[in-house]
Structures are given as C-alpha cells and as structure tokens.
Design an enzyme around this catalytic site. Structure first.
Site, PDB file in Angstrom:
ATOM      1  N   TYR A 104      -2.262   5.864  -4.054  1.00 30.59           N
ATOM      2  CA  TYR A 104      -2.858   7.067  -3.678  1.00 30.59           C
ATOM      3  C   TYR A 104      -2.552   7.970  -4.478  1.00 30.59           C
ATOM      4  CZ  TYR A 104      -5.567   3.588  -0.675  1.00 30.59           C
ATOM      5  OH  TYR A 104      -6.755   3.439   0.448  1.00 30.59           O
ATOM      6  N   HIS A 134     -12.640  -2.279  -2.197  1.00 33.11           N
ATOM      7  CA  HIS A 134     -11.760  -1.939  -1.034  1.00 33.11           C
ATOM      8  C   HIS A 134     -12.389  -2.876  -0.330  1.00 33.11           C
ATOM      9  CE1 HIS A 134      -8.826   1.833  -0.555  1.00 33.11           C
ATOM     10  NE2 HIS A 134      -9.183   1.285   0.448  1.00 33.11           N
ATOM     11  N   THR A 162      -5.390   2.538  -7.450  1.00 34.11           N
ATOM     12  CA  THR A 162      -6.778   2.816  -6.958  1.00 34.11           C
ATOM     13  C   THR A 162      -7.690   3.515  -6.963  1.00 34.11           C
ATOM     14  OG1 THR A 162      -6.509   1.820  -4.593  1.00 34.11           O
ATOM     15  CG2 THR A 162      -8.034   2.338  -4.571  1.00 34.11           C
ATOM     16  N   SER A 173       1.202  -0.910  -0.212  1.00 32.23           N
ATOM     17  CA  SER A 173       0.107  -0.291   0.057  1.00 32.23           C
ATOM     18  C   SER A 173       0.823   1.352  -0.195  1.00 32.23           C
ATOM     19  CB  SER A 173      -1.010   0.288   1.016  1.00 32.23           C
ATOM     20  OG  SER A 173      -1.429   1.461   1.769  1.00 32.23           O
ATOM     21  N   ASP A 201     -11.136  -8.894  -6.376  1.00 32.48           N
ATOM     22  CA  ASP A 201     -11.019  -8.934  -4.259  1.00 32.48           C
ATOM     23  C   ASP A 201     -12.223  -8.586  -3.609  1.00 32.48           C
ATOM     24  OD1 ASP A 201     -10.452  -6.490  -3.743  1.00 32.48           O
ATOM     25  OD2 ASP A 201      -8.689  -6.132  -3.669  1.00 32.48           O
ATOM     26  N   SER A 234     -12.760  -4.453  -7.104  1.00 31.42           N
ATOM     27  CA  SER A 234     -12.614  -4.852  -6.051  1.00 31.42           C
ATOM     28  C   SER A 234     -14.026  -2.886  -5.768  1.00 31.42           C
ATOM     29  CB  SER A 234     -11.100  -3.802  -5.186  1.00 31.42           C
ATOM     30  OG  SER A 234     -11.117  -3.550  -4.523  1.00 31.42           O
ATOM     31  N   LYS A 272      -7.177  -0.708  -9.721  1.00 30.38           N
ATOM     32  CA  LYS A 272      -8.583  -1.047  -9.114  1.00 30.38           C
ATOM     33  C   LYS A 272      -9.210  -0.452  -8.132  1.00 30.38           C
ATOM     34  CE  LYS A 272      -6.712  -3.271  -3.876  1.00 30.38           C
ATOM     35  NZ  LYS A 272      -7.713  -2.336  -3.105  1.00 30.38           N
TER      36      LYS A 272
HETATM   37  C1  FNR Z   1      -7.917  -1.865   2.546  1.00 31.16           C
HETATM   38  N1  FNR Z   1      -8.177  -1.666   1.444  1.00 31.16           N
HETATM   39  C2  FNR Z   1      -6.715  -0.993   0.859  1.00 31.16           C
HETATM   40  N2  FNR Z   1      -6.425  -0.692  -0.215  1.00 31.16           N
HETATM   41  C3  FNR Z   1      -6.356   0.025  -1.701  1.00 31.16           C
HETATM   42  O1  FNR Z   1      -6.546   0.354  -2.322  1.00 31.16           O
HETATM   43  N3  FNR Z   1      -5.272   0.619  -0.731  1.00 31.16           N
HETATM   44  C4  FNR Z   1      -5.343   0.987   1.037  1.00 31.16           C
HETATM   45  O2  FNR Z   1      -3.838   1.127   1.716  1.00 31.16           O
HETATM   46  C5  FNR Z   1      -5.699  -0.855   1.481  1.00 31.16           C
HETATM   47  N4  FNR Z   1      -6.087  -0.202   2.923  1.00 31.16           N
HETATM   48  C6  FNR Z   1      -7.012  -1.329   3.523  1.00 31.16           C
HETATM   49  C7  FNR Z   1      -6.654  -1.335   5.329  1.00 31.16           C
HETATM   50  C8  FNR Z   1      -7.840  -2.248   5.574  1.00 31.16           C
HETATM   51  C9  FNR Z   1      -7.522  -2.314   7.212  1.00 31.16           C
HETATM   52  C10 FNR Z   1      -8.086  -3.236   5.043  1.00 31.16           C
HETATM   53  C11 FNR Z   1      -9.766  -4.057   5.650  1.00 31.16           C
HETATM   54  C12 FNR Z   1      -8.121  -3.103   3.273  1.00 31.16           C
HETATM   55  C13 FNR Z   1      -8.514  -2.278   0.572  1.00 31.16           C
HETATM   56  C14 FNR Z   1      -7.878  -3.938  -0.011  1.00 31.16           C
HETATM   57  O3  FNR Z   1      -6.549  -3.846  -0.655  1.00 31.16           O
HETATM   58  C15 FNR Z   1      -8.623  -5.397  -0.151  1.00 31.16           C
HETATM   59  O4  FNR Z   1      -9.475  -4.220  -1.782  1.00 31.16           O
HETATM   60  C16 FNR Z   1      -9.739  -5.458   0.681  1.00 31.16           C
HETATM   61  O5  FNR Z   1      -9.223  -6.095   1.499  1.00 31.16           O
HETATM   62  C17 FNR Z   1     -10.252  -6.612  -0.179  1.00 31.16           C
HETATM   63  O6  FNR Z   1     -11.447  -7.420   0.843  1.00 31.16           O
HETATM   64  P1  FNR Z   1     -11.261  -8.677   2.072  1.00 31.16           P
HETATM   65  O7  FNR Z   1      -9.612  -9.203   1.215  1.00 31.16           O
HETATM   66  O8  FNR Z   1     -10.146  -7.512   3.047  1.00 31.16           O
HETATM   67  O9  FNR Z   1     -12.528  -9.220   2.373  1.00 31.16           O
END
Ligand code: FNR
Length: 387
Positions: A171, A285, A197, A148, A316, A283, A261
């Site tokens: 980001y 998120h 993202t 990330s 995801d 996704s 994403k």
């Molecule tokens: C995320 N996700 C996420 N996505 C992204 O593009 N940048 C990020 O910094 C983050 N940070 C983040 C923190 C936390 C605590 C979570 C749970 C999720 C989203 C992540 O990449 C992904 O899309 C989801 O977590 C997928 O779903 P599941 O597998 O957690 O159900």
C-alpha cells in the site's frame, strides 16, 4: 476406541492413502504430523468449511467481523464463493493418474503447488503468533506467502523468523519516501516480487467491522510493524491519487517483479501489459472494497483472454475447495491465492491450523486432478470445464 470409531479410522486411512500414499510425501513440520494424522486428531475438521467453523468457536466477535466481513451488503463476498459452484468440471477417463505433479514456476521460482497465500493484514487479531506463525506454516509446507504492508510484524522480522519465501504487498503511502524505505527493506530481506494493491484508493464501506480494530491499532495493541517510526502521524498509508504512473515509479525504485493486485476488467489487464507490469492478481479484495456483485472467477476469462499468456495471471477470492482451484487453473490462471482459509486456520489453531489449511487444499487439488484425469497443472485446460 469404539468399534464404530475404529471403522471410521480405517476408512479414513484407506480413503486418504489410496490416492495420496505414494503421490504426496508430506514433510515434517511444527505440527510434527501428517495431514492424515491431523484429520484423525482434529475431530470433525475435514475441509476449509470445518476450519472456518472451528475458528468461529474460538475468535471473538470483533475478530470474526474483521476476518469474515466485507463491503456494504457482502454481495461480493458471497458471490466470490458461490460463482465457483456454477462452473462444471468435464472429467476425462482412463488416464494413468498414479503420479501427479502440482509444480509450477512463477518468476523463476519453482513452487510445489499453484497455491499462494494472499496478503492479510493485522493477523495478531486472529492469533498471537500473527503473520510470523502463518509464514512459519508457509515455510514448513513449502508455500509462498505474500506479506501485507499492514502486517503486525515488519517484513524483515517475518522473513528472518520464518525463513519462508515471501513476497511483499504494497500500500503506497502518499509520502513516497516512506514507500521507498519499505521497498528497500523488502529487497534487503531477499524479496523478489512485489504485489501492488490497486483496489484500495479508499477503504471500502465495512459496516460490520466495528471500531475495535481501529482502537487496538491506536492503542498500539496491534502494531503496524512496517510503518513504525517511518510514517509521520496523520499521513495515510494508502494513496487515493495513485495512477498507472506508479508502475514506472516502482520500476525506477526497485528491482522486484511488479504484480498488480486488484484487476477485474480486460481494459485494465491491457493497461497492465502496456505499462509493463510483470503479472496480475485478479482480485476484488475478498469483497471488502467495492460491493460490485461480480465474482473474481467471473472476471477471469476476459482477463486471461486479453493477456494471452504474456504475463502470469493469478486470482484470489472465494477459493475454498480443490475443485475451485482446478476451475481457476482450467480457465487459465497461472496460480491461485487464498486469504481467509489460512486465517481461519490461524484463528483456530495458530501455525498448525495454517498448515492444516494448506494441506487440505493441496490434498483436495491432487485428488481432484486425479479424478478429472489430469496429471500436471499445464494439463488442466478449458476443455476440462463448462462455464
Ligand atoms: C485482506 N486482503 C488484503 N489485501 C491486501 O492487498 N492487503 C491487505 O492488507 C489485506 N488485508 C486483508 C485482511 C483481511 C482480514 C482479509 C479477509 C483480506 C485481501 C486479500 O489479500 C485477498 O484478496 C482476499 O482475502 C481473497 O479472498 P478470500 O480468499 O479471503 O475469499
């Protein structure tokens, strides 16, 4: 050891080895054990749900809220998982499944399994090892991790200290000079794929997340390794003005493959194609942005049908079982990504817990492929499911 425990041990050994003994050579790692040993030692941890339960025993309430929370009423968080249950597998019989390959190739990179690690920010909130521990697990188990933008450690440090195959999640700041520095650093560290993202023009309404995370960031207890000393105070690290032109800008400013994403509609999948994106991650998120009530697995068919194999489509959200992975592959996903599952492992046991999560899902996938009569990822087709 009691007689009952011995029976259990023998049964577990048989049930694991009967399908895996020859098919799955687990490599040594920081945990210095096999999946089977983990299973026997970490009493009660048989699957990702158990790993989540274990993490709940260990993580503080604020970290739990950050990891498990989502937007508004958590409808999307819940349907992401639940929607997989509505898809049924049509298993084929009398096929020699002694040898199963889960290998795929993505952007010229050979992967041992169609499972990647989604970007998750601020992982030191879950365990002091943070993203470096997760990336070391990825390296030990031969997985690819998408790091990330808001990692606690910088992409360079994660890469150097883990040696893992890393992709970078972006980001983009409103200050494109800052974004350019991030791209250059990722490329200098050997990164070949960037995930942009696009579902976060603003942060979702996460009412249960509390203020602890923000306070810890402000106090410097949770650093933002990538942005340290390059992001001026008050400048946001996300950009609500971003449009499709960003793909052109990225292509002009780096040579990494560009994955978009956060795509959830066929219309935007079509735009990804016309604007020259190299791949898509379906996704929402993990239900943390718009609480739309639509799961990603429900979005997948129309996107796969629009893309028609021209670029890879990853997905995801809500993947907790090998059968979930199987179903996504059957619909036409090139690979899946997991977010919370490996972070539950991280929260529960650090690097060893991440390795356990990865082992569990890969092991389940192999067994499910065997039970469904498939021996390769490309052999898993829509004929294997009923939606
Ligand atoms: C995320 N996700 C996420 N996505 C992204 O593009 N940048 C990020 O910094 C983050 N940070 C983040 C923190 C936390 C605590 C979570 C749970 C999720 C989203 C992540 O990449 C992904 O899309 C989801 O977590 C997928 O779903 P599941 O597998 O957690 O159900």
């Amino acid at each position: 050891m009691s007689q009952q425990q011995e029976y259990r041990r023998q049964f577990l050994k048989w049930s694991a080895l009967s399908t895996l003994g020859t098919a799955l050579p687990f490599s040594g790692s920081a945990t210095s054990g096999t999946w089977l040993e983990h299973l026997l030692q970490e009493d009660g941890i048989k699957n990702i749900h158990d790993l989540k339960r274990k993490s709940l025993e260990i993580l503080g309430q604020d970290a739990q809220n950050y990891l498990n929370g989502g937007a508004d009423d958590l409808t999307t968080v819940m349907v992401n998982e639940a929607a997989y249950k509505g898809i049924k597998i049509r298993a084929r019989r009398l096929i020699d499944v002694r040898s199963v390959s889960t290998e795929i190739e993505l952007f010229g990179q050979k992967m041992d399994q169609p499972i990647l690690m989604s970007p998750v920010g601020f992982q030191k909130f879950f365990h002091e090892g943070g993203e470096i521990a997760s990336a070391k697990a990825a390296r030990a188990k031969g997985f690819t991790m998408i790091a990330s933008s808001v990692s606690n450690d910088s992409f360079t440090d994660i890469s150097q200290q883990s040696g893992a195959n890393l992709w970078f999640q972006l980001y983009p700041s409103t200050d494109r000079k800052v974004t350019k520095i991030l791209l250059d650093r990722a490329e200098a560290a050997g990164c070949k794929v960037l995930a942009l993202t696009v579902d976060t023009p603003v942060v979702g309404n996460r009412e249960n997340s509390g203020t602890t995370l923000m306070n810890m960031i402000s106090a410097g207890e949770l650093p933002m390794g990538n942005f340290e000393s390059i992001l001026a105070e008050g400048v946001p690290f996300t950009d609500p003005s971003m449009t499709w032109d960003m793909i052109d800008w990225l292509k002009a400013n780096c040579s990494m493959k560009i994955l978009i994403k956060g795509i959830v509609t066929r219309e935007d999948a079509a735009l990804c194609l016309t604007r020259g994106a190299d791949g898509i991650i379906v996704s929402n998120h993990g239900g943390r942005q718009l609480d739309s009530g639509l799961s990603t697995i429900e979005c997948l068919p129309e996107i796969v049908d629009e893309v028609k194999g021209q670029i890879p489509v990853l997905i995801d959200g809500g993947i907790r079982r090998g059968t979930d992975i199987f179903k996504a592959l059957a619909i036409g996903a090139t690979a899946v990504c997991i977010g919370r599952p490996y972070c539950w492992g991280l929260g529960a046991m650090g690097q060893a817990g991440v390795e356990l999560a990865l082992d569990i899902l890969k092991t389940e996938l192999i067994r499910d492929m065997q039970l469904a009569g498939t021996t390769s990822v490309s052999g898993i087709t829509r004929a294997h499911i009923l939606i």
